[in-house]
Design a protein around this motif. Structure first.
Motif, PDB file in Angstrom:
ATOM      1  N   PHE A  69      41.093  21.141  32.745  1.00 56.34           N
ATOM      2  CA  PHE A  69      40.123  22.245  32.687  1.00 56.34           C
ATOM      3  C   PHE A  69      40.818  23.533  33.149  1.00 56.34           C
ATOM      4  N   PRO A  70      41.745  24.071  32.344  1.00 54.21           N
ATOM      5  CA  PRO A  70      42.536  25.231  32.792  1.00 54.21           C
ATOM      6  C   PRO A  70      41.696  26.473  33.065  1.00 54.21           C
ATOM      7  N   VAL A  71      40.602  26.660  32.318  1.00 51.83           N
ATOM      8  CA  VAL A  71      39.750  27.831  32.558  1.00 51.83           C
ATOM      9  C   VAL A  71      39.094  27.730  33.932  1.00 51.83           C
ATOM     10  N   LEU A  72      38.635  26.533  34.288  1.00 48.51           N
ATOM     11  CA  LEU A  72      38.048  26.311  35.613  1.00 48.51           C
ATOM     12  C   LEU A  72      39.095  26.529  36.693  1.00 48.51           C
ATOM     13  N   TYR A  73      40.295  26.030  36.471  1.00 45.93           N
ATOM     14  CA  TYR A  73      41.380  26.180  37.446  1.00 45.93           C
ATOM     15  C   TYR A  73      41.671  27.661  37.689  1.00 45.93           C
ATOM     16  N   ALA A  74      41.844  28.420  36.584  1.00 41.93           N
ATOM     17  CA  ALA A  74      42.179  29.844  36.716  1.00 41.93           C
ATOM     18  C   ALA A  74      41.052  30.615  37.394  1.00 41.93           C
ATOM     19  N   SER A  75      39.821  30.323  36.988  1.00 41.05           N
ATOM     20  CA  SER A  75      38.685  31.039  37.548  1.00 41.05           C
ATOM     21  C   SER A  75      38.508  30.732  39.039  1.00 41.05           C
ATOM     22  N   SER A  76      38.607  29.448  39.411  1.00 41.41           N
ATOM     23  CA  SER A  76      38.384  29.034  40.802  1.00 41.41           C
ATOM     24  C   SER A  76      39.483  29.550  41.718  1.00 41.41           C
ATOM     25  N   PHE A  77      40.741  29.434  41.273  1.00 44.20           N
ATOM     26  CA  PHE A  77      41.835  29.812  42.155  1.00 44.20           C
ATOM     27  C   PHE A  77      41.943  31.324  42.334  1.00 44.20           C
ATOM     28  N   SER A  78      41.405  32.100  41.392  1.00 41.81           N
ATOM     29  CA  SER A  78      41.391  33.555  41.607  1.00 41.81           C
ATOM     30  C   SER A  78      40.148  33.963  42.398  1.00 41.81           C
ATOM     31  N   GLY A  79      38.995  33.379  42.075  1.00 39.09           N
ATOM     32  CA  GLY A  79      37.761  33.741  42.764  1.00 39.09           C
ATOM     33  C   GLY A  79      37.717  33.271  44.203  1.00 39.09           C
ATOM     34  N   PHE A  80      38.284  32.098  44.468  1.00 41.60           N
ATOM     35  CA  PHE A  80      38.289  31.544  45.830  1.00 41.60           C
ATOM     36  C   PHE A  80      39.632  31.799  46.525  1.00 41.60           C
ATOM     37  N   TYR A  81      40.323  32.873  46.154  1.00 45.65           N
ATOM     38  CA  TYR A  81      41.680  33.100  46.659  1.00 45.65           C
ATOM     39  C   TYR A  81      41.709  33.161  48.189  1.00 45.65           C
ATOM     40  N   LEU A  82      40.810  33.945  48.789  1.00 37.47           N
ATOM     41  CA  LEU A  82      40.831  34.103  50.248  1.00 37.47           C
ATOM     42  C   LEU A  82      40.565  32.778  50.969  1.00 37.47           C
ATOM     43  N   PRO A  83      39.477  32.054  50.643  1.00 34.03           N
ATOM     44  CA  PRO A  83      39.265  30.772  51.344  1.00 34.03           C
ATOM     45  C   PRO A  83      40.363  29.751  51.075  1.00 34.03           C
ATOM     46  N   SER A 144      33.594  37.023  31.171  1.00 32.41           N
ATOM     47  CA  SER A 144      34.972  36.624  30.902  1.00 32.41           C
ATOM     48  C   SER A 144      35.368  35.356  31.643  1.00 32.41           C
ATOM     49  N   GLY A 145      34.479  34.830  32.506  1.00 29.75           N
ATOM     50  CA  GLY A 145      34.767  33.587  33.217  1.00 29.75           C
ATOM     51  C   GLY A 145      35.433  33.773  34.569  1.00 29.75           C
ATOM     52  N   PHE A 146      35.447  35.010  35.082  1.00 32.26           N
ATOM     53  CA  PHE A 146      36.073  35.253  36.383  1.00 32.26           C
ATOM     54  C   PHE A 146      35.040  35.812  37.357  1.00 32.26           C
ATOM     55  N   PHE A 147      35.378  35.742  38.650  1.00 31.61           N
ATOM     56  CA  PHE A 147      34.471  36.236  39.685  1.00 31.61           C
ATOM     57  C   PHE A 147      35.273  36.580  40.935  1.00 31.61           C
ATOM     58  N   PHE A 148      34.622  37.311  41.823  1.00 30.69           N
ATOM     59  CA  PHE A 148      35.186  37.562  43.149  1.00 30.69           C
ATOM     60  C   PHE A 148      34.066  37.423  44.163  1.00 30.69           C
ATOM     61  N   GLU A 149      34.363  36.748  45.276  1.00 34.96           N
ATOM     62  CA  GLU A 149      33.392  36.627  46.361  1.00 34.96           C
ATOM     63  C   GLU A 149      34.021  37.105  47.656  1.00 34.96           C
ATOM     64  N   ALA A 150      33.286  37.951  48.387  1.00 36.65           N
ATOM     65  CA  ALA A 150      33.707  38.295  49.742  1.00 36.65           C
ATOM     66  C   ALA A 150      33.479  37.085  50.637  1.00 36.65           C
ATOM     67  N   LEU A 151      34.072  37.106  51.835  1.00 40.19           N
ATOM     68  CA  LEU A 151      33.878  35.960  52.733  1.00 40.19           C
ATOM     69  C   LEU A 151      32.405  35.816  53.081  1.00 40.19           C
ATOM     70  N   TRP A 152      31.700  36.950  53.258  1.00 38.52           N
ATOM     71  CA  TRP A 152      30.239  36.910  53.404  1.00 38.52           C
ATOM     72  C   TRP A 152      29.671  38.255  53.002  1.00 38.52           C
ATOM     73  N   THR A 153      28.391  38.280  52.640  1.00 37.25           N
ATOM     74  CA  THR A 153      27.693  39.538  52.337  1.00 37.25           C
ATOM     75  C   THR A 153      26.475  39.630  53.267  1.00 37.25           C
ATOM     76  N   ASN A 154      25.309  39.178  52.798  1.00 35.94           N
ATOM     77  CA  ASN A 154      24.127  39.255  53.669  1.00 35.94           C
ATOM     78  C   ASN A 154      23.594  37.862  54.039  1.00 35.94           C
ATOM     79  N   PHE A 155      24.390  36.819  53.792  1.00 39.96           N
ATOM     80  CA  PHE A 155      24.037  35.437  54.138  1.00 39.96           C
ATOM     81  C   PHE A 155      22.797  34.936  53.400  1.00 39.96           C
ATOM     82  N   ASP A 156      22.448  35.592  52.278  1.00 36.95           N
ATOM     83  CA  ASP A 156      21.310  35.159  51.467  1.00 36.95           C
ATOM     84  C   ASP A 156      21.843  34.459  50.212  1.00 36.95           C
ATOM     85  N   PRO A 157      21.612  33.160  50.053  1.00 31.78           N
ATOM     86  CA  PRO A 157      22.159  32.452  48.882  1.00 31.78           C
ATOM     87  C   PRO A 157      21.528  32.861  47.566  1.00 31.78           C
ATOM     88  N   THR A 158      20.399  33.583  47.602  1.00 32.72           N
ATOM     89  CA  THR A 158      19.769  34.052  46.361  1.00 32.72           C
ATOM     90  C   THR A 158      20.261  35.439  45.956  1.00 32.72           C
TER      91      THR A 158
END
Length: 346
Positions: A69-83, A144-158
């Motif tokens: 699943f190369p698309v999943l690999y690329a997306s996850s490893f870039s989006g979850f880079y910090l953790p 495009s299948g990519f994302f970025f997440e900060a370590l936290w925002t407002n702690f609201d999962p919605t």
């Protein structure tokens, strides 16, 4: 073929959690159950021959994800880079703590590396749990299948732009810590004797109580956040076998601990973990990385490699798994039984 690879990747992740889970748990409890230098060395001797080999499953799962699943690999490893970088540093800290502790005979030196082993093991359990919480909750994937997440925002999962950590993912992280504490303590019960064995048994019972207390709110909040996870159980009721395995494992841990059935308690805690992981994967299928916007979900269909790649990969994966199975059967048979103070260099 894509469903087969979905199952194979899940199998490798379950194997990693079952095998590396007990040595992560042993690290998280060793400062509480081992009171003397000799007892802490016994804990290291109990996991010493296998802890680094267990982590091979994590590397192998990452490699399998790359070609299946190369698309999943690329997306996850870039989006979850910090953790992922945090996890990498914690893994290194843990390995260094285990190997350097006995290189210098000084109480302060040993205490420093004991603290490093405890902190890195406990934080890894929490981060792995939070990672699972992110996958279940969904991430802010774009078209495009990519994302970025900060370590936290407002702690609201919605929140449409959630962080890695919110109240839900932290709750799942705490459940992961409780589960691995139980699993690790069960392993120490199986491998040790005397006062260390008795304290590990009490720790396993405490971990079991925390697991029960956290499983209920995590399950309720999971279906509240993602009610769509009921759908697969409605379409295929036979999938209920997986949560039943988890419940059976949870009950089995208590029964086996009270009856002093050491091997049974370890198997039962493993059954709980496997049941919970497979239940989650069953409910998410065919999604491999849900998005906050369901239109952008990554599934086994839009994240998989070509049929040719998966077919060729299956041949090499099968050969690799046979070799891995031979190695693990050999190493665990070689080091079966209780550890003794004389063996090992820890």
């Amino acid at each position: 073929m894509t469903t087969l690879w979905f199952v194979l990747v899940l199998f490798m992740l379950v194997m990693y959690v079952l095998l590396d889970g007990f040595d992560l748990g042993a690290g998280a409890v060793h400062v509480f159950v081992a009171k003397t230098d000799a007892e802490r060395r016994m804990v290291l001797k109990a996991i010493g021959p296998v802890w680094d080999g267990n982590e091979v499953w994590l590397i192998a799962a990452g490699g399998t994800l790359f070609f299946a699943f190369p698309v999943l690999y690329a997306s996850s490893f870039s989006g979850f880079y910090l953790p992922l970088m945090i996890v990498l540093w914690l893994l290194m800290m843990r390995g260094v703590s285990i190997e350097l502790r006995s290189h210098l005979k000084h109480p302060m030196w040993a205490t420093f590396w004991d603290a490093g082993f405890f902190v890195s093991s406990a934080l890894l359990a929490i981060f792995f749990g939070a990672a699972a919480g992110n996958v279940i909750r969904g991430v802010p994937l774009d078209a495009s299948g990519f994302f970025f997440e900060a370590l936290w925002t407002n702690f609201d999962p919605t929140n449409p732009n959630p962080g890695i950590l919110d109240w839900y993912t932290v709750l799942v992280g705490l459940l992961a810590l409780a589960v691995l504490v139980t699993h690790g303590a069960n392993y120490l019960v199986l491998k040790t004797e005397g006062a260390l064995n008795a304290r590990a048994r009490r720790m396993a019972l405490a971990g079991w109580a925390a697991t029960v207390a956290l499983t209920i709110p995590v399950t309720v909040s999971t279906f509240w956040l993602r009610p769509v996870m009921w759908a697969n159980f409605g379409r295929a009721p036979w999938g209920a076998i997986f949560p039943l395995i988890a419940i059976g494992g949870l009950v089995g841990v208590l029964v086996c601990l009270l009856r002093h059935h050491e091997r049974g308690a370890l198997i039962a805690s493993g059954a709980y973990m496997a049941g919970m992981m497979v239940s989650s994967a069953f409910a998410l299928y065919p999604r491999v990385l849900p998005a906050v916007n369901p239109a952008h979900d990554l599934t086994i269909h839009n994240a998989a490699t070509s049929l040719y790649g998966m077919t060729v990969g299956l041949v090499w994966w099968s050969i690799g798994m046979v070799l891995a199975a031979i190695y693990f059967v050999f190493i665990y048979r070689l080091f079966r039984g209780k550890v003794s103070p004389e063996e090992g260099h820890y």
